[in-house]
Design a protein around this motif. Structure first.
Motif, PDB file in Angstrom:
ATOM      1  N   GLU A 241       0.797  -1.233   0.000  1.00 56.28           N
ATOM      2  CA  GLU A 241       0.000   0.000   0.000  1.00 56.28           C
ATOM      3  C   GLU A 241       0.826   1.278   0.000  1.00 56.28           C
ATOM      4  O   GLU A 241       0.275   2.368   0.159  1.00 56.28           O
ATOM      5  N   TYR A 242       2.148   1.176  -0.172  1.00 51.28           N
ATOM      6  CA  TYR A 242       2.965   2.389  -0.050  1.00 51.28           C
ATOM      7  C   TYR A 242       2.562   3.471  -1.034  1.00 51.28           C
ATOM      8  O   TYR A 242       2.675   4.653  -0.755  1.00 51.28           O
ATOM      9  N   GLU A 243       2.041   3.074  -2.216  1.00 53.41           N
ATOM     10  CA  GLU A 243       1.641   4.078  -3.223  1.00 53.41           C
ATOM     11  C   GLU A 243       0.473   4.932  -2.750  1.00 53.41           C
ATOM     12  O   GLU A 243       0.310   6.071  -3.188  1.00 53.41           O
ATOM     13  N   PHE A 244      -0.332   4.377  -1.865  1.00 58.35           N
ATOM     14  CA  PHE A 244      -1.526   5.086  -1.394  1.00 58.35           C
ATOM     15  C   PHE A 244      -1.297   5.788  -0.049  1.00 58.35           C
ATOM     16  O   PHE A 244      -2.209   6.398   0.490  1.00 58.35           O
ATOM     17  N   MET A 245      -0.107   5.647   0.504  1.00 57.35           N
ATOM     18  CA  MET A 245       0.188   6.233   1.816  1.00 57.35           C
ATOM     19  C   MET A 245       0.935   7.537   1.651  1.00 57.35           C
ATOM     20  O   MET A 245       1.698   7.714   0.705  1.00 57.35           O
ATOM     21  N   ASN A 246       0.675   8.395   2.635  1.00 55.98           N
ATOM     22  CA  ASN A 246       1.468   9.626   2.625  1.00 55.98           C
ATOM     23  C   ASN A 246       2.773   9.376   3.369  1.00 55.98           C
ATOM     24  O   ASN A 246       2.975   8.350   4.007  1.00 55.98           O
ATOM     25  N   ARG A 247       3.624  10.344   3.295  1.00 52.18           N
ATOM     26  CA  ARG A 247       4.961  10.241   3.871  1.00 52.18           C
ATOM     27  C   ARG A 247       4.946   9.941   5.375  1.00 52.18           C
ATOM     28  O   ARG A 247       5.730   9.124   5.867  1.00 52.18           O
ATOM     29  N   GLU A 248       4.047  10.572   6.114  1.00 57.07           N
ATOM     30  CA  GLU A 248       3.964  10.364   7.565  1.00 57.07           C
ATOM     31  C   GLU A 248       3.549   8.938   7.913  1.00 57.07           C
ATOM     32  O   GLU A 248       4.046   8.339   8.866  1.00 57.07           O
ATOM     33  N   GLU A 249       2.591   8.379   7.138  1.00 54.23           N
ATOM     34  CA  GLU A 249       2.148   7.007   7.387  1.00 54.23           C
ATOM     35  C   GLU A 249       3.284   6.011   7.132  1.00 54.23           C
ATOM     36  O   GLU A 249       3.476   5.071   7.908  1.00 54.23           O
TER      37      GLU A 249
END
Length: 196
Positions: free
Chosen positions: A165-173
């Protein structure tokens, strides 16, 4: 080969016992008094001790007391040989840690029977002790595996989430998950070091 220490001050009796036991395929060490017996016990650990009570320099009661106070010799089966046949003498020997008591004169069958009984009992104790050690080892190994697997399973799970899911996560997540992986890995490492 079973090693037997014979401590007896009367040379003729000691020789007869040594001959009997050697004929039965025991490895026999002999001592002429308690003091020599203890010197031998400090160097060689026998499987069984046969000891007279009334001896010069150091009697059998002193030998069994010394034997029971030392971790290397405390569990060795101990058979007293004696002409002292009173109930008090027998009681004193048993209370000091003797496992059996043969009264002189004794027969070959009585001596071999006492030795066999003591060695069989010791073998039972050894098997039970080994079984407890194996059970404790299995429990410890299982506990360590579980301690390691639980955090590792969680690390695997959140790593997989990050990969998928890294593509859908923001930097903080992403940073939060990476920090979580780091902290769990560090905890596993610290636990392993503490267990060593």
């Amino acid at each position: 080969m079973t090693k037997v220490l014979v401590i007896e001050d009367q040379e003729d009796i000691r020789s007869i016992i040594v001959e009997m036991l050697t004929a039965e395929n025991f490895y026999v060490i002999d001592a002429e008094n308690g003091q020599v017996g203890i010197t031998i016990l400090q160097k060689e650990i026998p499987d069984l001790v046969i000891c007279d009570i009334a001896m010069p320099k150091m009697d059998g009661y002193e030998v069994v007391t010394w034997s029971r106070e030392n971790p290397e010799t405390e569990a060795i089966p101990f058979i007293f040989l004696t002409a002292k046949a009173s109930q008090n003498d027998i009681r004193q020997g048993i209370e000091l840690g003797a496992d059996d008591y043969l009264i002189k004169p004794f027969t070959r069958a009585e001596l071999l029977g006492a030795i066999t009984a003591r060695l069989e009992k010791q073998e039972i104790i050894n098997r039970q002790t080994q079984k407890r050690i194996n059970t404790s080892y299995s429990y410890l190994a299982s506990t360590i595996r579980n301690d390691l697997n639980n955090p590792l399973n969680y690390i695997t799970s959140i790593s997989e989430k990050l990969i998928n899911e890294y593509e859908f996560m923001n930097r903080e997540e992403i940073l939060k998950i990476i920090k979580e992986i780091y902290n769990l890995s560090k905890n596993c490492q610290d636990r392993n070091l503490n267990k060593l």
